[in-house]
Design a protein around this motif. Structure first.
Motif, PDB file in Angstrom:
ATOM      1  N   ASN A   1       1.775   3.135   2.290  1.00 31.18           N
ATOM      2  CA  ASN A   1       2.688   3.226   3.427  1.00 31.18           C
ATOM      3  C   ASN A   1       3.770   2.156   3.401  1.00 31.18           C
TER       4      ASN A   1
ATOM      5  N   ASN B   1       3.251  -1.115   3.405  1.00 29.95           N
ATOM      6  CA  ASN B   1       2.843  -2.358   4.050  1.00 29.95           C
ATOM      7  C   ASN B   1       2.519  -3.416   3.000  1.00 29.95           C
TER       8      ASN B   1
ATOM      9  N   ASP C   1       0.834  -1.194   0.000  1.00 30.37           N
ATOM     10  CA  ASP C   1       0.000   0.000   0.000  1.00 30.37           C
ATOM     11  C   ASP C   1       0.875   1.253   0.000  1.00 30.37           C
TER      12      ASP C   1
END
Length: 702
Positions: A555, A557, A553
């Protein structure tokens, strides 16, 4: 009665004796068992405890003679020994086993199989009964059909018993088509005990009727893979929000292990509202195959998987997995049989579109407290009801017995955390009517895991080690195209120019792309922004032998992780695993050439335009469009779609296809972009990071 005269009831003794008549304990198992029994006996004697079966400890030869002479006694000895050593109690009442295609049978003593395949021909269509299994739970018939004019299935199926009784089928599978024909399965209620002769009648299959005599016979030893003895208490996970994962059956063989898991629910009417899977790992984090072999006709709350044989030293964990979040399960409860979950709503004598009613009705349903807050008339025929937030509750389904109702559905989550649900009418009732909640949707939170130590595979099994690189693939010719379209040939030439350096091995190829998209209401995947990273290993001839794919994603992750070894792939996130049945291939960044070839073949349109790319390099943009036969207006859209298409940007200097865009063509001629994907990096390296090698090392190939 002496200990030596102890016996089971005759019918159980005979059944187990017949079942285990062809089995003998391996010498290694007998030796290990004797050693453990002797050790356990010493511990018991030290505590001045007299063993009930004292004769078992006396002499190894006597033990082995007893085991070989009395198979039923062998089973008793094994179960008693396992009980003493592990504290686990095993049940003797039923003997289960696995039958390929059918699943686990509840009692092997009642299993009848098709004596031999039978065919019938009607109107140029051939129906072949390939397999049939009858046990105390159902009759299962598997067919192959060839010569069908089309793949649609509107058939009905029946069986006729010798006394003339007609039994209708309960369900059928979807029709699966391959090079051998169309495959179809019917399930019937259980037959009377010991039924061996019957007639299968299939009506309106490809417009034809078929009458097929079938003969069944008792299953023979070796035709059913025996399960491990059932424990008195099943292996199960902790229960969270009414959901439990249960390990139902385990059937070890020399070359595989078959196991069945199921979801158990605390309340009637509960079900999972998403596909689910399991991940099987050991104490070292290695991920074992969990190849889904569940028959199409099984209840969706149970699944059967095939994995590797085991040595017996593994400490396994079976984990429930639901994409995209394994610890959040979408669950629903059906209350359609309960008339108490509702409230009375009065729209008044003359409701108007846009009118809003303030409500304060409280419903207790399935452990939830649901409060109706308001209703609104969103059209001349549709009412929308809104409910205040309730813990874990994500939606409801409504119903009314009013004869004017035409349909109802769940709604989407509201901005305040509440939920909505609509009802459609022929016309809005002018008198008060009852609004019933027939289904509630909620999220179960938790981690559903089962700890499992498998039994050793039968003697002669070769347990698969963690795999290494797949062997070098045989040469595979690059396809050529018959078209002489100049744009197609230019795109193909540029793609081959870019791919050529990456198709020389051995090497690792590192690819990073980013994707932006417009999510639909309620959509959880793909995310609006996604980074995908690939690590691809090629052999000396440039053919792909191993790869790792990660989706991340915004971020960073990791939300999805997959690995492929040769032709076998496993998804670490969802647990899906299996063989791809594909041909050897080389790496290619080209996704456009095939699309253009299809466009040329089927009369699609595409254009070529020269532009300057973002970095100033000379580029071309290829736009292809497929027009619909008629405009299509989707719910919530202001304009109808008249076609779909894509745009691809190509760097003329390198030949790389650097950006891809998918769009809808609207009635006014404009395009609405749905997603854009762009290459951020394509590089060739000697070795990947250690974390990538660690991922590959965890994959066990069946």
């Amino acid at each position: 009665m002496s200990d030596l005269d102890w016996a089971l009831p005759p019918e159980l003794d005979a059944a187990i004796t017949e079942y285990y008549a062809t089995l003998e304990p391996s010498s290694s198992f007998a030796a290990r068992l004797e050693q453990e029994l002797r050790q356990r006996q010493g511990e018991l004697l030290q505590h001045k405890t007299k063993p009930r079966f004292h004769f078992l400890w006396s002499d190894r030869r006597e033990i082995m003679q007893t085991l070989r002479a009395r198979p039923i006694f062998a089973l008793i000895v094994v179960l008693i020994a396992l009980s003493l050593l592990t504290g686990v109690v095993y049940a003797l009442g039923r003997l289960t086993g696995f039958i390929p295609g059918f699943g686990f049978t509840s009692d092997i003593r009642s299993v009848y199989l098709l004596s031999e395949p039978v065919d019938a021909i009607s109107g140029g269509v051939t129906l072949s009964v390939d397999q049939a299994v009858s046990d105390e739970s159902k009759l299962w018939v598997n067919l192959t059909v060839t010569g069908l004019p089309e793949e649609q299935d509107f058939s009905q199926a029946f069986v006729f018993l010798p006394n003339g009784e007609k039994i209708s089928f309960q369900m059928s599978s979807g029709m699966a088509v391959d090079s051998n024909g169309a495959h179809l399965t019917y399930v019937f209620p259980p037959l009377p005990t010991a039924t061996s002769d019957l007639v299968l009648f299939v009506e309106n299959l490809g417009g034809q009727n078929f009458s097929v005599p079938m003969q069944l016979r008792l299953a023979k030893p070796g035709e059913i893979l025996p399960s491990e003895p059932e424990q008195s208490e099943q292996l199960r996970s902790e229960t969270h929000d009414g959901v439990t994962l249960v390990l139902d059956h385990i059937a070890p063989a020399s070359n595989k292990t078959v196991f069945q898991v199921s979801l158990h629910f605390d309340q009637p009417g509960m079900s999972l509202n998403n596909d689910w899977n399991v991940v099987l790992t050991d104490q070292n984090g290695a991920i074992y195959p969990a190849i889904d072999i569940t028959p199409d006709t099984m209840d969706g709350n149970a699944k059967i998987f095939q994995t590797s044989p085991f040595s017996g030293n593994e400490q396994l964990t079976v984990s429930l997995n639901v994409f995209p979040t394994a610890k959040e399960l979408p669950v629903s409860i059906d209350f359609s049989m309960d008339d108490a979950n509702g409230f009375l709503f009065d729209p008044g004598p003359d409701p108007a579109v846009g009118q809003i009613w303030t409500l304060d009705d409280v419903i207790q349903i399935g452990g939830f407290t649901l409060r109706a807050a308001r209703a609104s008339l969103v059209s001349t025929t549709e009412l929308l009801f809104e409910f205040e937030p309730a813990e874990n509750l994500t939606g409801v389904m409504l119903y009314t017995p009013d004869p004017l109702v035409r349909g109802a559905g769940g709604g989407i989550p509201l901005a305040n955390g509440g939920i909505s649900a609509g009802m459609r009418f022929e016309k809005i009732p002018s008198q008060p009517f009852e609004v019933q909640v027939t289904r509630a949707y909620y999220t179960a939170h938790g981690s559903w895991e089962i700890q499992w130590q498998p039994s050793p595979a039968p003697q002669g099994a070769a347990v698969q080690p963690t795999v290494t690189s797949a062997p070098t693939q045989p040469p595979y010719a690059t396809p050529t195209f018959a078209s002489t379209n100049p744009v197609l040939l230019e795109v193909q030439m540029l793609a081959q120019q870019f791919d050529a350096p990456f198709q020389e091995g051995p090497a690792w190829i590192h690819v990073v792309t980013e994707r932006t998209s417009i999510p639909r209401s309620g959509q959880t995947y793909p995310l609006p922004y996604l980074i995908s990273e690939q690590w691809i290993e090629t052999d000396a001839n440039g053919y792909v032998i191993r790869s790792v794919w990660m989706d991340k994603d915004a971020n960073g992750n990791t939300i999805q992780l997959t690995a492929t070894i040769g032709d076998y792939s496993v998804n670490f996130t969802t647990g899906d695993a299996g063989f791809n049945n594909g041909q050897p291939y080389r790496f290619s960044a080209d996704i456009l050439t095939r699309d253009l070839e299809r466009a040329v073949q089927y009369g699609g349109s595409f254009t070529r335009e020269e532009i300057a790319c973002d970095d100033g390099q000379a580029c071309i943009v290829i736009t292809s469009v497929e027009s619909f036969s008629q405009p299509t207006l989707l719910a919530g859209e202001a304009q109808a779609f008249v076609g779909s298409g894509n745009k691809v940007w190509i760097d003329l200097a390198t030949g790389q296809q650097i950006q891809f865009q998918a769009f809808w063509r609207l009635e006014d001629g404009t395009n609405r972009v749905e997603s854009t994907e762009r290459y951020l990096l394509i590089e060739k390296v000697s070795f990947p990071p250690q974390e990538i090698l660690d991922v590959v090392a965890k994959v066990i190939v069946p």
